[in-house]
Design a protein around this motif. Structure first.
Motif, PDB file in Angstrom:
ATOM      1  N   GLY A 202      -8.325  12.845   4.321  1.00  0.00           N
ATOM      2  CA  GLY A 202      -8.199  12.896   2.855  1.00  0.00           C
ATOM      3  C   GLY A 202      -9.180  11.919   2.227  1.00  0.00           C
ATOM      4  O   GLY A 202      -8.886  11.305   1.197  1.00  0.00           O
TER       5      GLY A 202
ATOM      6  N   THR B   5     -11.718  12.224   0.486  1.00  0.00           N
ATOM      7  CA  THR B   5     -12.257  12.481  -0.860  1.00  0.00           C
ATOM      8  C   THR B   5     -11.241  12.113  -1.943  1.00  0.00           C
ATOM      9  O   THR B   5     -11.556  12.165  -3.126  1.00  0.00           O
ATOM     10  CB  THR B   5     -12.614  13.977  -1.024  1.00  0.00           C
ATOM     11  OG1 THR B   5     -11.451  14.753  -0.707  1.00  0.00           O
ATOM     12  CG2 THR B   5     -13.759  14.380  -0.109  1.00  0.00           C
ATOM     13  N   GLY B   6     -10.027  11.738  -1.565  1.00  0.00           N
ATOM     14  CA  GLY B   6      -8.972  11.419  -2.541  1.00  0.00           C
ATOM     15  C   GLY B   6      -9.034   9.962  -2.990  1.00  0.00           C
ATOM     16  O   GLY B   6      -9.853   9.179  -2.496  1.00  0.00           O
ATOM     17  N   ARG B   7      -8.151   9.621  -3.935  1.00  0.00           N
ATOM     18  CA  ARG B   7      -8.154   8.254  -4.497  1.00  0.00           C
ATOM     19  C   ARG B   7      -7.893   7.199  -3.433  1.00  0.00           C
ATOM     20  O   ARG B   7      -8.657   6.253  -3.281  1.00  0.00           O
ATOM     21  CB  ARG B   7      -7.071   8.130  -5.574  1.00  0.00           C
ATOM     22  CG  ARG B   7      -7.519   8.517  -6.954  1.00  0.00           C
ATOM     23  CD  ARG B   7      -6.347   8.477  -7.896  1.00  0.00           C
ATOM     24  NE  ARG B   7      -5.344   9.456  -7.471  1.00  0.00           N
ATOM     25  CZ  ARG B   7      -4.990  10.524  -8.184  1.00  0.00           C
ATOM     26  NH1 ARG B   7      -5.505  10.728  -9.360  1.00  0.00           N
ATOM     27  NH2 ARG B   7      -4.094  11.368  -7.738  1.00  0.00           N
ATOM     28  N   VAL B   8      -6.784   7.371  -2.675  1.00  0.00           N
ATOM     29  CA  VAL B   8      -6.448   6.359  -1.667  1.00  0.00           C
ATOM     30  C   VAL B   8      -7.490   6.393  -0.546  1.00  0.00           C
ATOM     31  O   VAL B   8      -7.979   5.343  -0.113  1.00  0.00           O
ATOM     32  CB  VAL B   8      -5.027   6.595  -1.092  1.00  0.00           C
ATOM     33  CG1 VAL B   8      -4.724   5.595   0.008  1.00  0.00           C
ATOM     34  CG2 VAL B   8      -3.986   6.489  -2.191  1.00  0.00           C
TER      35      VAL B   8
ATOM     36  N   ARG C  60     -11.633  18.531   3.699  1.00  0.00           N
ATOM     37  CA  ARG C  60     -11.710  19.991   3.777  1.00  0.00           C
ATOM     38  C   ARG C  60     -13.060  20.551   3.354  1.00  0.00           C
ATOM     39  O   ARG C  60     -13.289  21.740   3.517  1.00  0.00           O
ATOM     40  CB  ARG C  60     -10.618  20.591   2.876  1.00  0.00           C
ATOM     41  CG  ARG C  60      -9.241  20.199   3.336  1.00  0.00           C
ATOM     42  CD  ARG C  60      -8.182  20.988   2.626  1.00  0.00           C
ATOM     43  NE  ARG C  60      -7.798  20.405   1.348  1.00  0.00           N
ATOM     44  CZ  ARG C  60      -6.670  20.679   0.726  1.00  0.00           C
ATOM     45  NH1 ARG C  60      -5.818  21.516   1.267  1.00  0.00           N
ATOM     46  NH2 ARG C  60      -6.375  20.126  -0.425  1.00  0.00           N
TER      47      ARG C  60
ATOM     48  N   ARG D 154     -18.214  17.537  -0.440  1.00  0.00           N
ATOM     49  CA  ARG D 154     -17.497  16.421  -1.081  1.00  0.00           C
ATOM     50  C   ARG D 154     -17.387  15.217  -0.140  1.00  0.00           C
ATOM     51  O   ARG D 154     -17.417  14.075  -0.576  1.00  0.00           O
ATOM     52  CB  ARG D 154     -16.131  16.881  -1.578  1.00  0.00           C
ATOM     53  CG  ARG D 154     -16.302  17.621  -2.913  1.00  0.00           C
ATOM     54  CD  ARG D 154     -15.005  17.986  -3.556  1.00  0.00           C
ATOM     55  NE  ARG D 154     -14.339  19.049  -2.838  1.00  0.00           N
ATOM     56  CZ  ARG D 154     -13.082  19.002  -2.399  1.00  0.00           C
ATOM     57  NH1 ARG D 154     -12.355  17.939  -2.627  1.00  0.00           N
ATOM     58  NH2 ARG D 154     -12.563  20.010  -1.753  1.00  0.00           N
TER      59      ARG D 154
ATOM     60  N   GLN E 113       0.640   6.304   3.894  1.00  0.00           N
ATOM     61  CA  GLN E 113       1.181   5.658   2.687  1.00  0.00           C
ATOM     62  C   GLN E 113       2.447   6.379   2.227  1.00  0.00           C
ATOM     63  O   GLN E 113       2.728   6.463   1.035  1.00  0.00           O
ATOM     64  CB  GLN E 113       0.170   5.684   1.536  1.00  0.00           C
ATOM     65  CG  GLN E 113      -0.991   4.734   1.692  1.00  0.00           C
ATOM     66  CD  GLN E 113      -2.000   5.303   2.661  1.00  0.00           C
ATOM     67  OE1 GLN E 113      -2.326   6.473   2.598  1.00  0.00           O
ATOM     68  NE2 GLN E 113      -2.467   4.476   3.568  1.00  0.00           N
TER      69      GLN E 113
ATOM     70  N   PHE F  63       1.742  -0.243  -1.344  1.00  0.00           N
ATOM     71  CA  PHE F  63       2.332  -1.322  -2.149  1.00  0.00           C
ATOM     72  C   PHE F  63       3.835  -1.460  -2.015  1.00  0.00           C
ATOM     73  O   PHE F  63       4.345  -2.492  -1.602  1.00  0.00           O
ATOM     74  CB  PHE F  63       2.017  -1.169  -3.651  1.00  0.00           C
ATOM     75  CG  PHE F  63       2.983  -1.970  -4.484  1.00  0.00           C
ATOM     76  CD1 PHE F  63       3.029  -3.358  -4.342  1.00  0.00           C
ATOM     77  CD2 PHE F  63       3.898  -1.369  -5.332  1.00  0.00           C
ATOM     78  CE1 PHE F  63       3.965  -4.112  -5.048  1.00  0.00           C
ATOM     79  CE2 PHE F  63       4.829  -2.117  -6.040  1.00  0.00           C
ATOM     80  CZ  PHE F  63       4.862  -3.489  -5.907  1.00  0.00           C
TER      81      PHE F  63
ATOM     82  N   SER G  22       4.649  14.083  -4.458  1.00  0.00           N
ATOM     83  CA  SER G  22       5.508  12.962  -4.084  1.00  0.00           C
ATOM     84  C   SER G  22       6.399  12.542  -5.252  1.00  0.00           C
ATOM     85  O   SER G  22       7.546  12.147  -5.042  1.00  0.00           O
ATOM     86  CB  SER G  22       4.700  11.791  -3.512  1.00  0.00           C
ATOM     87  OG  SER G  22       3.837  11.297  -4.476  1.00  0.00           O
TER      88      SER G  22
ATOM     89  N   THR H 185      -2.524  -1.299  -2.298  1.00  0.00           N
ATOM     90  CA  THR H 185      -2.191  -0.240  -1.326  1.00  0.00           C
ATOM     91  C   THR H 185      -3.366   0.016  -0.384  1.00  0.00           C
ATOM     92  O   THR H 185      -3.202   0.067   0.843  1.00  0.00           O
ATOM     93  CB  THR H 185      -1.808   1.062  -2.067  1.00  0.00           C
ATOM     94  OG1 THR H 185      -0.531   0.864  -2.667  1.00  0.00           O
ATOM     95  CG2 THR H 185      -1.739   2.259  -1.134  1.00  0.00           C
TER      96      THR H 185
END
Ligand code: NAP
Length: 360
Positions: free
Chosen positions: A10, A12-15, A35, A39, A103, A133, A177, A315
């Motif tokens: 993952g 390319t995501g924020r976390v 995926r 990116r 996380q 966090f 989530s 986090t």
């Protein structure tokens, strides 16, 4: 085994991007998994990685698990979300010998990963659930306050996250989530058992160490599970400042929770929420706070606080520190929460501070 590789699923995501940036800053080149090759390449370029740095393209959790089994990275950081479904699949793929972290913050994912404990011990793998966090920001306080003390009778943990908002859309991982946490309804430990409570029934009004007044509402969370596990206390509750504590909102929560349990409503809510556009905004308060109150059978009580900056940065720092320590062979084989696997100083290594423990 690719002994030294740390994989970010993952990426390319924020976390994922934030964890990759923290690892790169620590001098470790992460392998980005996602995926879409384009990116992933863009994310690698943003990190200043070489144009030929390794990326792995895989279409979903199962394809990622297959690549892990085939290539044997040393550590896998799972940031793709839907942890109740993805954690076990990906953690299993890391065994034998490889290590895993995520996380997750929903109780179901925690219990499913804990169920792999014996398998992980036999495989020499450390599986860390909840490297973010809320969990570390509270379990680290509980672990410190309970050190060399008898088992407490009661523990309560509270979280007050302060997060800068990135402009864009909320995204399906975060939306799922939030929806699943509301749908689950309230939970607490009573007599050592996880029991259902009315969502929104528990509310706390607290003055933070910096003088700000905040309210928090009981939510089912990884914090709850971690505080119970690290303390052994039979009675445990957990609240979060993220849900509005107004009477009107709390009165509506049980109905909302029941509606979100309907499968089609859940999918619809996730789709709609995922598309919500967010305006970039700085974090609302200077600090993110974790808090714990511990009471022992003889009536003594201790209270502790943990102060961090932006909750999302904390986090990603927790996840990066966890990955580095696991890569260095510092984890205890088995399935654990982060401070249980690596010690409460993980929180300070990730940039947080413990603030005066006050005798309550
Ligand atoms: N515990 C904590 O403290 C904490 C803090 C923050 C976030 N979280 C959780 O961490 C997760 C990630 O959050 P985020 O804000 O980084 O989300 P995000 O920005 O939406 O990123 C999710 C990433 O996972 C990928 N992904 C999503 N579903 C996938 C699937 N089925 N198969 C493969 N890849 C998939 C996405 O890839 P594409 O780009 O291809 O869609 C993207 O790279 C969420 O579950 C969130 O709730 C926990």
């Amino acid at each position: 085994m690719a002994q030294d590789e740390i994989w970010i699923l993952g990426a390319t995501g924020r976390v994922g991007r934030a964890v990759a940036a923290q690892l790169a800053a620590a001098g470790v080149v992460p392998v980005l998994i996602g995926r879409d090759a384009g990116r992933l390449r863009a994310a690698a370029a943003d990190l200043g990685l070489d144009a030929d740095s390794k990326i792995v393209v895989a279409s979903g959790a199962e394809a990622m698990a297959a690549e892990i089994t085939r290539q044997r990275p040393a550590v896998v950081v799972n940031t793709i979300g839907d942890y109740a479904e993805t954690a076990v699949l990906l953690a299993r793929a890391c065994m034998p010998g490889g290590h895993y972290l995520d996380q997750a913050n929903d109780p179901a994912a925690f219990h499913r990963v804990f169920a792999l404990h014996d398998e992980a011990v036999a495989a020499g793998s450390t599986l860390v659930v909840g490297a973010g966090f809320g969990v570390v920001g509270t379990e680290a306080i509980v672990a410190r306050l309970c050190e060399n003390r008898p088992v407490p009778s009661r523990v309560r943990v509270d979280t007050f996250a302060s997060v800068a908002v990135e402009g864009g859309v909320l995204g399906p991982a975060l939306a799922a989530s939030i929806v699943d946490s509301l749908a689950m309804g309230g939970r607490r430990y009573d007599g050592g058992r996880l029991v259902e409570t009315r969502l929104g029934a528990e509310v706390q009004h607290l003055t933070l160490p910096d003088g700000e007044r905040m309210s928090s509402v009981g939510v089912p969370s990884g914090e709850l599970i971690a505080a119970h596990r690290v303390s052994g206390a039979p009675s445990v509750s957990a609240t979060s400042g993220l849900l509005p504590a107004s009477l009107a909102v709390r009165a509506a929560l049980p109905l909302l929770s029941a509606i979100l349990r309907i499968r089609r409503v859940r999918s619809f809510a996730i789709r709609r929420m995922a598309g919500i556009k967010t305006e970039a905004a700085p974090r609302p308060r200077a600090h993110t706070w974790g808090h714990a109150v511990i009471t022992w059978p003889d009536g003594t009580a201790r209270e502790g606080w943990l102060r961090a900056g932006d909750a999302m940065e904390f986090t990603s720092a927790v996840a990066a520190q966890t990955a580095l320590r696991l890569a260095a062979g510092k984890g205890r084989p088995g399935a654990h929460t982060p401070a249980a696997a690596l010690g409460p100083d993980l929180a300070t290594a990730a940039g947080a501070e413990f603030v005066d423990e006050v005798l309550a």
